[in-house]
Motif scaffolding. Sequence first.
Motif, mmCIF file in Angstrom:
data_model
loop_
_atom_site.group_PDB
_atom_site.id
_atom_site.type_symbol
_atom_site.label_atom_id
_atom_site.label_comp_id
_atom_site.label_asym_id
_atom_site.label_seq_id
_atom_site.Cartn_x
_atom_site.Cartn_y
_atom_site.Cartn_z
ATOM 1 N N THR A 23 85.295 69.337 -10.861
ATOM 2 C CA THR A 23 85.247 68.416 -9.730
ATOM 3 C C THR A 23 86.292 67.318 -9.895
ATOM 4 O O THR A 23 87.034 67.000 -8.955
ATOM 5 C CB THR A 23 83.842 67.795 -9.603
ATOM 6 N N HIS A 27 89.439 67.189 -7.314
ATOM 7 C CA HIS A 27 89.567 66.070 -6.381
ATOM 8 C C HIS A 27 90.812 65.235 -6.672
ATOM 9 O O HIS A 27 91.513 64.818 -5.746
ATOM 10 C CB HIS A 27 88.328 65.178 -6.389
ATOM 11 N N ASN A 31 92.582 68.273 -4.028
ATOM 12 C CA ASN A 31 91.957 67.852 -2.779
ATOM 13 C C ASN A 31 92.586 66.577 -2.212
ATOM 14 O O ASN A 31 93.018 66.564 -1.056
ATOM 15 C CB ASN A 31 90.451 67.659 -3.012
ATOM 16 N N GLN A 48 87.857 60.429 2.828
ATOM 17 C CA GLN A 48 87.724 59.866 1.488
ATOM 18 C C GLN A 48 86.521 58.927 1.395
ATOM 19 O O GLN A 48 85.801 58.918 0.409
ATOM 20 C CB GLN A 48 89.001 59.128 1.078
ATOM 21 N N LEU A 51 83.648 61.158 0.962
ATOM 22 C CA LEU A 51 83.647 61.916 -0.296
ATOM 23 C C LEU A 51 83.394 61.051 -1.530
ATOM 24 O O LEU A 51 82.705 61.485 -2.457
ATOM 25 C CB LEU A 51 84.980 62.639 -0.487
ATOM 26 N N TYR A 55 81.408 61.936 -4.947
ATOM 27 C CA TYR A 55 82.252 62.202 -6.121
ATOM 28 C C TYR A 55 81.891 61.276 -7.284
ATOM 29 O O TYR A 55 81.663 61.738 -8.405
ATOM 30 C CB TYR A 55 83.718 62.022 -5.696
#
Length: 188
Positions: A23, A27, A31, A48, A51, A55
């Motif tokens: 992850t 990211h 990403n 963002q 997310l 995250y």
Amino acid sequence: MAGSILFSPAPYHIISYGALLGTSFFHSFINGPVMYKAIDRPAFSLVQRALFPVYFSIQTAVPIVLALTFPGNSLAGVPSGISGLLDVSSRWDSLAPIAAMFVTGLVNLVVMLPATNKVMKERRGQAKRDGKEWFDQGPHSEEMRTLNKKFGMVHGISSLINLGTLVSAIAYGFTLGARIQSVVDRIA
């Protein structure tokens, strides 16, 4: 044997570690950069903003799972779980990176994310007052220049903290790799 592994913390530890490392890497290096180039700035900010809480929550929660599922070393007399993680023999190679992952995730979640969101909200307000978006070509008002600079600073600090999570995860990967290698060496 196959059924017993379901009740062992070891696979959950490895899966959790892999999820955190994957992850964080995805990211940070795939990403985020791809979205930044592929979509317009307002959409990027919106995505963002949605997310980052997820995250940073993952980066905070998974180290707790790693601590709870820490695989001990019966040959060295190190128990599994938190007590094994706190054992003096685990201090630098396991506790330090897992604790660093937790602290960096938590700081980004509870300190840097709210600070970044506050600056972004202030920029949106200033953009309305200026009649010009923060990402438009200059010149910008002094207030917007100040807010853009503040955003860059807060975002940069958050990025460095995020890098700390990633470096700690990679360091812990070497610890896990060394433990696997020592088992393989004993078998061979």
